[in-house]
Scaffold this active site. Structure first.
Site, mmCIF file in Angstrom:
data_model
loop_
_atom_site.group_PDB
_atom_site.id
_atom_site.type_symbol
_atom_site.label_atom_id
_atom_site.label_comp_id
_atom_site.label_asym_id
_atom_site.label_seq_id
_atom_site.Cartn_x
_atom_site.Cartn_y
_atom_site.Cartn_z
ATOM 1 C CE LYS A 1 -14.208 13.012 12.100
ATOM 2 N NZ LYS A 1 -12.878 12.693 11.590
ATOM 3 C CD GLU B 1 -5.373 -2.011 1.519
ATOM 4 O OE1 GLU B 1 -5.654 -1.441 0.442
ATOM 5 O OE2 GLU B 1 -4.828 -1.416 2.462
ATOM 6 C CB THR C 1 -0.867 0.044 1.266
ATOM 7 O OG1 THR C 1 0.015 0.002 2.393
ATOM 8 C CG2 THR C 1 -1.812 -1.133 1.337
ATOM 9 C CD1 TRP D 1 -18.198 14.009 10.816
ATOM 10 C CD2 TRP D 1 -18.316 12.211 9.479
ATOM 11 N NE1 TRP D 1 -17.762 12.928 11.542
ATOM 12 C CE2 TRP D 1 -17.837 11.814 10.741
ATOM 13 C CE3 TRP D 1 -18.464 11.251 8.487
ATOM 14 C CZ2 TRP D 1 -17.499 10.487 11.032
ATOM 15 C CZ3 TRP D 1 -18.141 9.944 8.767
ATOM 16 C CH2 TRP D 1 -17.658 9.561 10.016
HETATM 17 P P1 AMP Z 1 -4.874 2.597 -3.381
HETATM 18 O O1 AMP Z 1 -4.835 1.422 -2.502
HETATM 19 O O2 AMP Z 1 -3.590 3.347 -3.440
HETATM 20 O O3 AMP Z 1 -5.371 2.237 -4.735
HETATM 21 O O4 AMP Z 1 -5.924 3.610 -2.748
HETATM 22 C C1 AMP Z 1 -7.236 3.236 -2.447
HETATM 23 C C2 AMP Z 1 -8.037 4.442 -2.044
HETATM 24 O O5 AMP Z 1 -8.146 5.363 -3.118
HETATM 25 C C3 AMP Z 1 -9.470 4.132 -1.677
HETATM 26 O O6 AMP Z 1 -9.603 3.647 -0.378
HETATM 27 C C4 AMP Z 1 -10.124 5.494 -1.866
HETATM 28 O O7 AMP Z 1 -9.906 6.337 -0.750
HETATM 29 C C5 AMP Z 1 -9.378 6.058 -3.043
HETATM 30 N N1 AMP Z 1 -10.152 5.844 -4.279
HETATM 31 C C6 AMP Z 1 -9.984 4.900 -5.206
HETATM 32 N N2 AMP Z 1 -10.867 5.049 -6.212
HETATM 33 C C7 AMP Z 1 -11.635 6.122 -5.902
HETATM 34 C C8 AMP Z 1 -12.735 6.796 -6.520
HETATM 35 N N3 AMP Z 1 -13.226 6.422 -7.692
HETATM 36 N N4 AMP Z 1 -13.264 7.847 -5.873
HETATM 37 C C9 AMP Z 1 -12.787 8.276 -4.687
HETATM 38 N N5 AMP Z 1 -11.744 7.695 -4.064
HETATM 39 C C10 AMP Z 1 -11.176 6.629 -4.663
#
Ligand code: AMP
Length: 550
Positions: free
Chosen positions: A447, A339, A194, A452
């Site tokens: 917040k 994940e 990650t 929120w």
């Molecule tokens: P990653 O593991 O680096 O791909 O990041 C995952 C995170 O990216 C998710 O938990 C979201 O917070 C954000 N994310 C992914 N796709 C979207 C989307 N279409 N809209 C908003 N947030 C997104």
């Protein structure tokens, strides 16, 4: 492996493990002539097909086997999207080893950390990343050899890297006489860390089974809709959650693959899209910003480009509108996480939406959408109780399914699940039709007075202003309300807008108490290794900012 009871009458179908090697075997046998085109790091265009890719993957698998690489060993890559990286995807996982794709945009110290954490045995890398390899090599004792992905003519005379090997020499020195081994489909296939904005990155360890199931599901029509008639550019890097599975779903369907290498600017992408008759692409919003700017400035149109998947961060409605209306490119807004392999949801219309007006359709398409079959989701309050699907109530988003992690690699971080569900860290609403919409990351929500404020909505409004290129909203300390929104804006080149004009632009578009308390103009937003805005950096940078309302 199965913990479930057996029926006295078991089905009488063949048992064949779902293995990643079967994808390239299938593509070779049934779509052997489908092309794989790569803009290489060396600068030129390389062109071959699935049959040739399969042959070279087997040669690489033989090379790894001769090195003594065993089932379960981790083999790392530091590479752009290209045909050699694809060969590594199949050679490594296909032989039973684990492909560890590393994000080269991470700090070298973080790269060293994850190489050591993964205990990588070999590391394959593109020429571009030789300086990184030089810096980390002395600190990576588990790595027995560094394989530079190029021909002999590009190998450095004296690199200072111990055990530096030449990829093309390994390919030439080995035969393609290799039979992909069969093993348990639950064996680990690949490893992706990650991005970890706080603390050390943690590893998501995918299995062959989870990868194949994810490939099936993501290729479906209301998923990414991948077919043999597509020419696909995965702009999303192969080091960012396996390019959202496209290196697997393309061979599964026989689609043509076009790799952009390191050149992700608007001009390079546009030229590749036109030359290779690209129909479909996938990437994060920041990449599309560059492409749209280039196309707009040069008054160009797309000849074949018809569909793009946008995810990784929220797709601003203004971007979706431009793609759909000006360029006739359909946008599939998708959501997922490292994940989750990564796909969880994708947004496609239902029959009942077809009669809606264009703005109404876009309002639906702006959501992150429906789960793919296999994924289940729910939203819960801080007390863990499930919240209603009314499109208004927001809560913590939890997911489960066969391509979602059970625990992090080496159990880092302890228990990853809450009562069998994976907490995504996202805050979302779900409507009565099951369409999910992300409001925010839980740590980015503002917040204010116990309520929120979702920053994505505020950012979407800001970027729909003609003078705004990018925007980010963060919470700033307020003595009365705890936090209030500060809007940070990057203006388009040559465009002008004042703070007052921008705030006025918000009126009527969001609830009054959501209106940002202040606006600051900045030159650029800090981006993380996967193209996401680094809000923790912004919060740090603006922590002394005094709001006019405070
Ligand atoms: P990653 O593991 O680096 O791909 O990041 C995952 C995170 O990216 C998710 O938990 C979201 O917070 C954000 N994310 C992914 N796709 C979207 C989307 N279409 N809209 C908003 N947030 C997104």
């Amino acid at each position: 492996m199965s913990a479930y009871p057996k029926s006295p009458v078991m089905g009488q179908m063949m048992q064949k493990p779902m293995l990643i090697s079967s994808l390239i075997e299938h593509a070779d046998r049934y779509f052997g002539q489908s092309e794989i085109v790569s803009r290489r790091v060396e600068g030129d265009i390389h062109r071959y097909n699935y049959t040739e890719c399969h042959r070279r993957s087997k040669k690489l698998a033989n090379a790894l086997s001769n090195f003594g690489v065993n089932i379960g060993d981790r083999i790392a890559t530091l590479a752009w999207n290209g045909y050699r990286h694809l060969e590594a995807y199949y050679a490594v996982s296909g032989s039973g080893a684990v492909l560890h794709t590393i994000n080269p945009r991470l700090h070298p110290e973080q790269i060293t950390y994850i190489v050591n954490h993964a205990e990588d045995q070999y590391l394959m890398f593109d020429i571009t990343f030789l300086p990184i390899v030089k810096a980390i090599a002395p600190h990576c004792p588990t790595v027995k050899g560094f394989i530079m992905m190029c021909g002999r003519e590009h190998m450095p005379e004296d690199s200072g890297v111990p055990n530096l090997l030449c990829y093309e020499e390994l390919i030439d020195a080995n035969t393609d006489d290799f039979v992909w081994p069969l093993f348990d489909e639950n064996s680990a296939s690949s490893l992706c860390y990650t991005s970890g904005t706080t603390g050390h990155p943690k590893g998501a360890l995918y299995s062959h089974r989870s990868t194949i199931l994810h490939s099936y599901a993501s290729a479906m029509p209301d998923g990414l809709n991948v077919s043999a008639r597509d020419s696909i550019v995965p702009v999303v890097p192969m080091f960012h959650v396996n390019a959202w599975g496209l290196p697997y779903s393309a061979p599964l369907t026989g689609a043509k693959l076009v790799f952009p290498g390191p050149h992700l600017d608007g001009k390079s992408l546009y030229e590749l899209f036109e030359q290779e008759k690209v129909t479909f692409s996938a990437g994060v919003p920041t990449v599309w910003l560059g492409l749209l700017n280039y196309v707009e400035q040069n008054k160009l149109t797309f000849s074949t480009f018809r569909r793009t998947v946008i995810g990784g961060s929220a797709c601003p409605p203004a971007m979706m509108h431009t793609f759909r209306h000006t360029y006739h490119v359909e946008v599939v807004h998708a959501w997922g996480m490292t994940e989750m392999s990564p796909l969880g949801t994708a947004c496609s219309l239902l029959t009942k939406h077809m009669a809606l007006s264009e703005p109404e359709k876009e309002a639906v398409l702006t959501k992150q959408g429906h789960v793919l079959y296999g994924v289940d989701m729910k939203i819960v309050g801080d007390d863990g109780k499930e919240l209603p699907w009314d499109g208004k109530t927001y809560g913590n988003l939890l997911v489960k399914g066969p391509w979602i992690i059970n625990s992090y690699f080496k159990n880092e971080g302890g228990e990853a699940l809450e009562d069998g569900w994976f907490p995504t860290g996202d805050v979302a609403t779900i409507d009565a039709d099951g369409f999910m919409q992300i409001t925010d990351r839980s740590k980015d929500v503002i917040k204010s007075g116990g309520e929120w404020i979702g920053t994505i909505d505020l950012e979407n409004v800001a970027v729909s202003h003609p003078a705004v290129m990018q925007a980010a909203c963060i919470g700033i300390f307020h003595p009365k309300w705890d936090e209030r929104p500060l809007l940070l804006v990057v203006k388009k080149a040559g465009a002008e807008v004042t703070k007052e004009e921008l705030l006025q632009f918000f009126e009527g578009k969001v609830a009054k108490w959501w209106l940002p308390d202040d606006v600051a103009f900045i030159d650029a937003l800090p981006l993380g290794a996967t193209g996401k805005i680094l809000k923790n950096k912004l919060r740090e940078q603006f922590k002394e900012h005094k709001l006019p309302t405070a």
